[in-house]
Design an enzyme around this catalytic site. Structure first.
Site, PDB file in Angstrom:
ATOM      1  N   SER A  69      21.707  41.035  37.396  1.00 40.44           N
ATOM      2  CA  SER A  69      21.472  41.309  38.819  1.00 40.44           C
ATOM      3  C   SER A  69      21.512  40.030  39.635  1.00 40.44           C
ATOM      4  O   SER A  69      20.816  39.067  39.321  1.00 40.44           O
ATOM      5  CB  SER A  69      20.091  41.932  39.030  1.00 40.44           C
ATOM      6  OG  SER A  69      19.993  43.149  38.370  1.00 40.44           O
ATOM      7  N   HIS A  83      25.577  45.540  41.110  1.00 35.82           N
ATOM      8  CA  HIS A  83      26.332  45.518  39.853  1.00 35.82           C
ATOM      9  C   HIS A  83      27.705  46.133  40.119  1.00 35.82           C
ATOM     10  O   HIS A  83      27.793  47.295  40.496  1.00 35.82           O
ATOM     11  CB  HIS A  83      25.618  46.326  38.768  1.00 35.82           C
ATOM     12  CG  HIS A  83      24.363  45.688  38.257  1.00 35.82           C
ATOM     13  ND1 HIS A  83      24.318  45.000  37.071  1.00 35.82           N
ATOM     14  CD2 HIS A  83      23.127  45.613  38.781  1.00 35.82           C
ATOM     15  CE1 HIS A  83      23.087  44.545  36.886  1.00 35.82           C
ATOM     16  NE2 HIS A  83      22.344  44.908  37.905  1.00 35.82           N
ATOM     17  N   HIS A 125      21.812  50.171  32.073  1.00 33.71           N
ATOM     18  CA  HIS A 125      20.382  50.067  31.762  1.00 33.71           C
ATOM     19  C   HIS A 125      19.877  51.419  31.272  1.00 33.71           C
ATOM     20  O   HIS A 125      20.324  52.455  31.756  1.00 33.71           O
ATOM     21  CB  HIS A 125      19.587  49.682  33.015  1.00 33.71           C
ATOM     22  CG  HIS A 125      20.037  48.418  33.668  1.00 33.71           C
ATOM     23  ND1 HIS A 125      21.047  48.391  34.599  1.00 33.71           N
ATOM     24  CD2 HIS A 125      19.606  47.142  33.535  1.00 33.71           C
ATOM     25  CE1 HIS A 125      21.228  47.150  35.008  1.00 33.71           C
ATOM     26  NE2 HIS A 125      20.375  46.360  34.382  1.00 33.71           N
ATOM     27  N   TYR A 144      17.014  52.564  31.976  1.00 37.76           N
ATOM     28  CA  TYR A 144      16.249  53.218  33.056  1.00 37.76           C
ATOM     29  C   TYR A 144      17.133  54.054  33.977  1.00 37.76           C
ATOM     30  O   TYR A 144      16.651  54.889  34.733  1.00 37.76           O
ATOM     31  CB  TYR A 144      15.428  52.203  33.877  1.00 37.76           C
ATOM     32  CG  TYR A 144      16.228  51.192  34.662  1.00 37.76           C
ATOM     33  CD1 TYR A 144      16.932  51.553  35.803  1.00 37.76           C
ATOM     34  CD2 TYR A 144      16.265  49.861  34.267  1.00 37.76           C
ATOM     35  CE1 TYR A 144      17.668  50.632  36.525  1.00 37.76           C
ATOM     36  CE2 TYR A 144      16.994  48.924  34.971  1.00 37.76           C
ATOM     37  CZ  TYR A 144      17.697  49.317  36.092  1.00 37.76           C
ATOM     38  OH  TYR A 144      18.424  48.403  36.787  1.00 37.76           O
ATOM     39  N   GLU A 145      18.457  53.823  33.912  1.00 38.21           N
ATOM     40  CA  GLU A 145      19.365  54.659  34.697  1.00 38.21           C
ATOM     41  C   GLU A 145      19.551  56.026  34.049  1.00 38.21           C
ATOM     42  O   GLU A 145      20.192  56.903  34.624  1.00 38.21           O
ATOM     43  CB  GLU A 145      20.735  53.985  34.825  1.00 38.21           C
ATOM     44  CG  GLU A 145      20.716  52.682  35.605  1.00 38.21           C
ATOM     45  CD  GLU A 145      22.059  51.972  35.538  1.00 38.21           C
ATOM     46  OE1 GLU A 145      22.908  52.257  36.389  1.00 38.21           O
ATOM     47  OE2 GLU A 145      22.252  51.145  34.629  1.00 38.21           O
ATOM     48  N   ALA A 189      18.168  38.936  35.601  1.00 35.90           N
ATOM     49  CA  ALA A 189      17.131  38.588  36.564  1.00 35.90           C
ATOM     50  C   ALA A 189      15.809  39.011  35.928  1.00 35.90           C
ATOM     51  O   ALA A 189      15.747  40.062  35.286  1.00 35.90           O
ATOM     52  CB  ALA A 189      17.353  39.350  37.857  1.00 35.90           C
ATOM     53  N   MET A 210      14.115  44.273  32.522  1.00 28.52           N
ATOM     54  CA  MET A 210      14.439  45.648  32.117  1.00 28.52           C
ATOM     55  C   MET A 210      15.777  45.740  31.390  1.00 28.52           C
ATOM     56  O   MET A 210      16.407  46.803  31.372  1.00 28.52           O
ATOM     57  CB  MET A 210      14.488  46.552  33.358  1.00 28.52           C
ATOM     58  CG  MET A 210      13.256  46.488  34.245  1.00 28.52           C
ATOM     59  SD  MET A 210      13.491  47.460  35.745  1.00 28.52           S
ATOM     60  CE  MET A 210      12.115  46.857  36.753  1.00 28.52           C
ATOM     61  N   SER A 211      16.238  44.641  30.808  1.00 29.78           N
ATOM     62  CA  SER A 211      17.565  44.672  30.172  1.00 29.78           C
ATOM     63  C   SER A 211      17.601  43.716  28.986  1.00 29.78           C
ATOM     64  O   SER A 211      16.565  43.339  28.448  1.00 29.78           O
ATOM     65  CB  SER A 211      18.631  44.262  31.199  1.00 29.78           C
ATOM     66  OG  SER A 211      18.498  42.899  31.540  1.00 29.78           O
ATOM     67  N   ASN A 250      11.620  36.246  40.823  1.00 31.46           N
ATOM     68  CA  ASN A 250      10.341  36.505  41.517  1.00 31.46           C
ATOM     69  C   ASN A 250       9.231  36.263  40.512  1.00 31.46           C
ATOM     70  O   ASN A 250       9.471  36.316  39.305  1.00 31.46           O
ATOM     71  CB  ASN A 250      10.287  37.976  41.979  1.00 31.46           C
ATOM     72  CG  ASN A 250      10.484  38.937  40.814  1.00 31.46           C
ATOM     73  OD1 ASN A 250      11.618  39.163  40.367  1.00 31.46           O
ATOM     74  ND2 ASN A 250       9.397  39.463  40.285  1.00 31.46           N
ATOM     75  N   HIS A 306      13.516  44.721  45.192  1.00 26.22           N
ATOM     76  CA  HIS A 306      14.849  44.434  44.658  1.00 26.22           C
ATOM     77  C   HIS A 306      15.611  43.446  45.549  1.00 26.22           C
ATOM     78  O   HIS A 306      16.393  42.630  45.067  1.00 26.22           O
ATOM     79  CB  HIS A 306      15.625  45.751  44.498  1.00 26.22           C
ATOM     80  CG  HIS A 306      16.941  45.602  43.780  1.00 26.22           C
ATOM     81  ND1 HIS A 306      17.037  45.093  42.503  1.00 26.22           N
ATOM     82  CD2 HIS A 306      18.216  45.895  44.158  1.00 26.22           C
ATOM     83  CE1 HIS A 306      18.311  45.083  42.132  1.00 26.22           C
ATOM     84  NE2 HIS A 306      19.046  45.554  43.119  1.00 26.22           N
TER      85      HIS A 306
HETATM   86  N1  HPA Z   1       9.979  42.801  36.435  1.00 24.19           N
HETATM   87  C1  HPA Z   1      10.916  43.448  35.744  1.00 24.19           C
HETATM   88  N2  HPA Z   1      12.215  43.243  35.936  1.00 24.19           N
HETATM   89  C2  HPA Z   1      12.579  42.343  36.858  1.00 24.19           C
HETATM   90  C3  HPA Z   1      11.643  41.638  37.613  1.00 24.19           C
HETATM   91  C4  HPA Z   1      10.275  41.871  37.392  1.00 24.19           C
HETATM   92  O1  HPA Z   1       9.383  41.289  38.018  1.00 24.19           O
HETATM   93  N3  HPA Z   1      12.351  40.807  38.449  1.00 24.19           N
HETATM   94  C5  HPA Z   1      13.663  41.022  38.192  1.00 24.19           C
HETATM   95  N4  HPA Z   1      13.810  41.947  37.216  1.00 24.19           N
END
Ligand code: HPA
Length: 277
Positions: free
Chosen positions: A29, A63, A85, A87-88, A115, A213-214, A237, A249
């Protein structure tokens, strides 16, 4: 059609459109611009995931959903702009399909980027982290089910998922460029919710430095078929509860954009330094 047939069919279509590759890079991402910004003369060919039989579609904003093949320092590099992913709603077999297809095409070196949220409180948004190991708290494993013996063993060793020699190359590349590259453990959570502050405290106690998450499914699939793997997280972040502010996001994408130059320089230098057999 069994899974090996699906893998072979996709590999044949990609190879027909783009040729072979020596190395593959999954752009996470906010990091997909690396391929978009490549000088035109480096780009060999592209193929959209939608044109590959058996491939699912990427659905997350930011993406692109295509492979870009490019020539970097005499090596043919396949960039994945967009990944799948779980989660999708994609089954794990789909999440790891591209890795297996690339392996089928002869790619033996895989660079995974993502990310991630900073769990280690000495990180700041924009920190680049070399993944030394992972924690799989997603509740899923892409190798669940009948083992595909052509790919690898039933019980693969995971003691060196992230190839030590590639980690050394990444650290050297960062050192040469004066780019700080921290080391740490990446923890995968299922998403798509960001974590709660309690979850972030939990994974910190468990030894995580970053959370996302990946990447873990692809790392597992690559290790299963004996690929060499390098992982780099962009801390976009601070994870939930570290700072007194919500996570969104847009911030993730903005930080990706902010570190784009450093990330790109590091990626190019790493690709230059990797020796392919
Ligand atoms: N948590 C999970 N996935 C992420 C985060 C996060 O803080 N930042 C970017 N992807």
């Amino acid at each position: 059609m069994n899974e090996m047939e699906r893998i072979s069919r996709a590999a044949a279509v990609i190879e027909n459109a783009c040729g072979k590759a020596d190395i593959a890079v999954v752009l996470g991402s906010g990091l997909g611009n690396y391929a978009a910004n490549l000088p035109e003369e480096r780009v060999i060919a592209e193929i959209s995931y939608g044109d590959i039989p058996g491939f699912p579609r990427a659905t997350v904003a930011g993406h692109a959903g295509k492979f870009v093949f490019a020539n970097i320092a005499g090596k043919r590099v396949a960039f994945m702009c967009g990944r799948f992913h779980s989660y999708e709603g994609h089954p794990m077999a789909d999440v790891v399909l591209p890795v297996r297809v690339l392996n089928r095409m002869g790619v033996n070196t895989l660079i995974l980027t993502n990310a991630a949220g900073g769990v280690n409180t000495s990180f700041t948004p924009g920190t680049l982290m070399l993944i030394e190991d992972y924690l799989n708290l997603s509740g899923k494993n892409p190798l669940t089910g009948a083992n595909i013996d052509e790919l690898g063993p039933r019980f693969p060793d995971m003691s060196r998922v992230y190839t030590p020699a590639l980690r050394q190359i990444a650290l050297q590349a960062a050192g040469e460029l004066g780019i700080p590259l921290r080391k740490g453990v990446y923890c995968m959570m299922s998403g798509p919710t960001y974590e709660t502050p309690a979850e972030v405290r939990m994974v910190r106690i468990l030894g995580a430095d970053a959370v996302g998450m990946s990447t873990v499914p692809e790392s597992i699939a690559a290790a299963h078929c004996s690929m060499e793997v390098l992982g780099i997280s962009c801390i976009t972040n601070m994870a939930a509860g570290v700072l007194d502010q919500p996570i969104n996001h847009a911030e993730v994408m903005e930080t990706g954009k902010r570190v784009e130059k450093e990330f790109s320089a590091l990626m190019t230098r790493i690709l230059e330094k990797i020796d392919i057999a």
